[in-house]
Design an enzyme around this catalytic site. Structure first.
Site, short mmCIF file in Angstrom:
data_model
loop_
_atom_site.label_atom_id
_atom_site.label_comp_id
_atom_site.label_asym_id
_atom_site.label_seq_id
_atom_site.Cartn_x
_atom_site.Cartn_y
_atom_site.Cartn_z
CB SER A 223 -0.97 -0.04 1.18
OG SER A 223 -2.02 0.88 1.01
CG ASP A 339 -6.61 -3.34 -3.74
OD1 ASP A 339 -7.43 -2.66 -3.11
OD2 ASP A 339 -5.38 -3.27 -3.56
CG HIS A 370 -5.39 -2.85 0.06
ND1 HIS A 370 -4.76 -2.36 -1.06
CD2 HIS A 370 -4.85 -2.18 1.11
CE1 HIS A 370 -3.89 -1.43 -0.71
NE2 HIS A 370 -3.92 -1.31 0.61
#
Length: 624
Positions: A223, A339, A370
């Site tokens: 991320s 995601d 995710h």
């Protein structure tokens, strides 16, 4: 030597005695020096590197080339190191796995009350959101984070962590994608390679040298932590040999906007870049007011533009696709096709550009949500090749690895490339059916006219897809399949649409029916992909214009990339709706969208092309 050790061996209480014992013991035993071990092209766990009680942990501050907090001093980044004792006792030099993050020291408040209000008319100026109190810093020196150490230190790597600007004990201001967030990790790589200065304190002049580093550095993270490796690589810094970004945010415009439309990441309706700034700003208390004023209030709030959603210089400066020219690191991308936080286009757009650029690339995709790194075997081979220099032929491995439906994440299927080279575009046309279900076919039916939907954010996309009769969406279905259909690539829609107001949301879902859902988790596999656009931006994402009510406009835009097998017995459905309650603003219900069916089509990337689609239809051609 003792001056050097005084600041490095914070794990030990009596440094001189311990160091002498280690050196004396190694000489007395006549033992061979401990070195990394490789088998089948992968770094193996070495017993002598495995015991964390014998790892050396220390921290320092690396000086950067920027002053982002306006105190007339170059900012310094807080860095911590975890390395095998042999880098001290035996003079062993090892490559580095480096992870940087704005999250290590803690984050701010969560909650809808701190997000932007999404319940207002399109184009209206929203009320200012409430800023929450600064995050309380967590963590004790010398350890910034323990992530990745168990995986990499035993395999013969040093693991380095740093807090990004304006977070934790790092100086500077967070900018959420600004230049200092690229230059900060660059400075750390420069320090590891002997080109920048490290210091024992944030303001002192006693230096720390990375004498234990080979000058080969790899970066990884997930991320935001996966964005920073890409940011660092775009500087072209020497010594950063390989990166493994996992679900990276490669453009903050593509995170918070879509084709001119204000769109939010799934689960964070109303979040925008200024909220993320507040969320990560855990450091630099003495310069907080300066950062808030100059970065958040003057730059972000003046430029993020929640009225139009247009792409501008502010967003362009936070789009790493624009900065790839200097990049020369080998890149193993990882992302999930489902995601809906950092949507898959973030990695696919970078992967496509890097392929064209000619740098070594591989891609790992899975069907989950995710996050989710590649299997250790893939990452190990990548870092073994580019950090240790072992010729394991990884550059000739299959370029794409995709976890097939129902398979475990560590068992991906290899493919020559992504998208699948056997995929080709198949164009589908719409036949009328509203308010029930129309048809989707590869042969156009003449004179289908127009159909109209009425916007109402109260209904979820899932409920609209399952509805047999509703005027809040339009949906068009293929016949059922007698064989599975494999989609691989990026669908693209061309749509001619009119609205009865000067502004309207436009959302597109590609679904499979009949709908199935896990009753406990509410997780469904029926959402193939999605896309969003602002009809006001039909000519350009940089400049929209108010719609003339009743006038038709043509838009063409991509949905999110995908690689998915649609099972036998399913149908593919193209669903057109206006507001998508989980992603878009929520204007008062009632806006009408009218679609010209004869001028609307969608192109799907199907493995095997038209022939594969034709063979997958039921022999009976049963009416659906």
């Amino acid at each position: 030597m003792m001056l050097r050790l005084r600041h490095d061996l914070s794990t030990f209480t009596n440094i001189g005695i311990v160091t002498f014992a280690l050196l004396n013991g190694a000489m007395a035993s006549g033992a061979e020096p401990t070195v990394p071990v490789f088998k089948d092209g992968e770094a193996q766990i070495v017993k002598a590197f495995e015991d964390p009680d014998y790892w050396i942990r220390h921290d320092l501050w690396v000086q950067t080339e920027f002053d982002s907090d306006g105190d007339d001093k170059l900012d310094r980044m807080h860095v911590s190191v975890t390395r095998p004792r042999q880098t001290e006792s035996e003079g062993l030099k090892l490559p580095v796995v480096y992870v940087s993050s704005p999250y290590f020291a803690g984050t701010g408040a969560k909650g809808q009350e701190f997000f932007w209000d999404t319940r207002h008319e399109l184009g209206a100026t929203p009320p200012q959101r409430e800023h929450f109190p600064p995050p309380e810093r967590k963590g004790l020196r010398p350890i910034i984070s323990k992530s990745h150490v168990k995986e990499w230190v035993p395999r013969g790597y040093i693991v380095v962590h740093s807090s990004s600007p304006g977070t934790g004990l790092s100086q500077g201001c967070p900018t959420v994608g600004g230049d200092n967030e690229s230059l900060a990790p660059k400075a750390v790589v420069d320090w590891l390679c002997g080109r920048a200065h490290g210091f024992t304190t944030p303001d002192g002049d006693e230096k720390v040298v990375a004498f234990w580093c080979t000058g080969k550095v790899g970066m990884t993270g997930t991320s935001y932590n996966g964005t920073i490796p890409l940011a660092a690589a775009t500087t072209g810094v020497k010594g950063l040999e390989a990166i493994i970004p996992v679900a990276p945010n490669t453009s903050y415009y593509h995170y918070y906007r879509s084709n001119g439309l204000i769109r939010h990441p799934f689960g964070f309706l109303g979040e925008d870049i200024d909220y993320l700034y507040d969320f990560i700003h855990s450091g630099n208390e003495t310069r907080r007011d300066h950062c808030d004023c100059e970065v958040r209030d003057k730059e972000m709030l003046q430029s993020l533009d929640r009225e139009t959603g247009d792409y501008n210089e502010f967003w362009a400066g936070r789009d790493y696709l624009n900065d790839l020219e200097p990049l020369n690191a080998a890149v193993l991308m990882a992302h999930a096709f489902n995601d809906w936080n950092v949507v898959p286009e973030h990695s696919v757009r970078i992967y496509e550009a890097l392929k064209a650029k000619g740098v070594p690339t591989q891609a790992f995709f899975h069907q989950g949500g995710h996050g989710g790194p590649p299997p250790m075997k893939m990452m190990n081979r990548w870092f073994t090749r580019y950090l240790h220099g072992i010729e394991n032929d990884v550059e000739n491995d299959p370029r794409a690895w995709i976890v097939r439906e129902q398979n475990e994440r560590d068992k991906p299927t290899p493919y020559a490339e992504y998208p699948n080279p056997a995929a080709s575009p198949v164009k589908f046309y719409l036949s009328a059916g509203a308010p029930e279900r129309g048809k989707l076919a590869t042969v156009a039916a003449a004179d289908q006219g127009t159909e109209t939907l009425v916007d109402n954010f109260s209904f979820s996309g899932a409920s609209l897809a399952q509805a047999e009769w509703t005027n809040h969406r339009l949906i068009y279905l293929t016949p059922k399949f007698s064989k599975p259909i494999h989609l691989s690539g990026t669908p693209r829609i061309t749509i001619r649409v009119a609205a009865n107001k000067p502004a309207a949301n436009l959302s597109i879902w590609l679904v499979s029916l009949p709908w199935t859902e896990n009753k406990k988790t509410k997780i469904t596999d029926n959402i193939i992909t999605r896309g969003w656009a602002d009809p006001q931006n039909h000519l350009s994402i940089t400049e929209g214009e108010p719609l003339v009510p009743g006038q038709f406009y043509e838009l063409s835009f991509d949905l999110q990339p995908d690689d998915q097998v649609i099972n036998k017995g399913q149908q593919i459905g193209l669903m057109i709706l206006s507001s998508d309650r989980d992603f878009t603003l929520r204007p008062t219900p009632g806006t009408e969208l009218t679609v010209d069916l004869d001028a609307t089509s969608i192109t799907l990337p199907i493995v095997g092309g038209d022939d594969a689609f034709a063979k997958a239809l039921l022999q009976s051609k049963e009416d659906h």
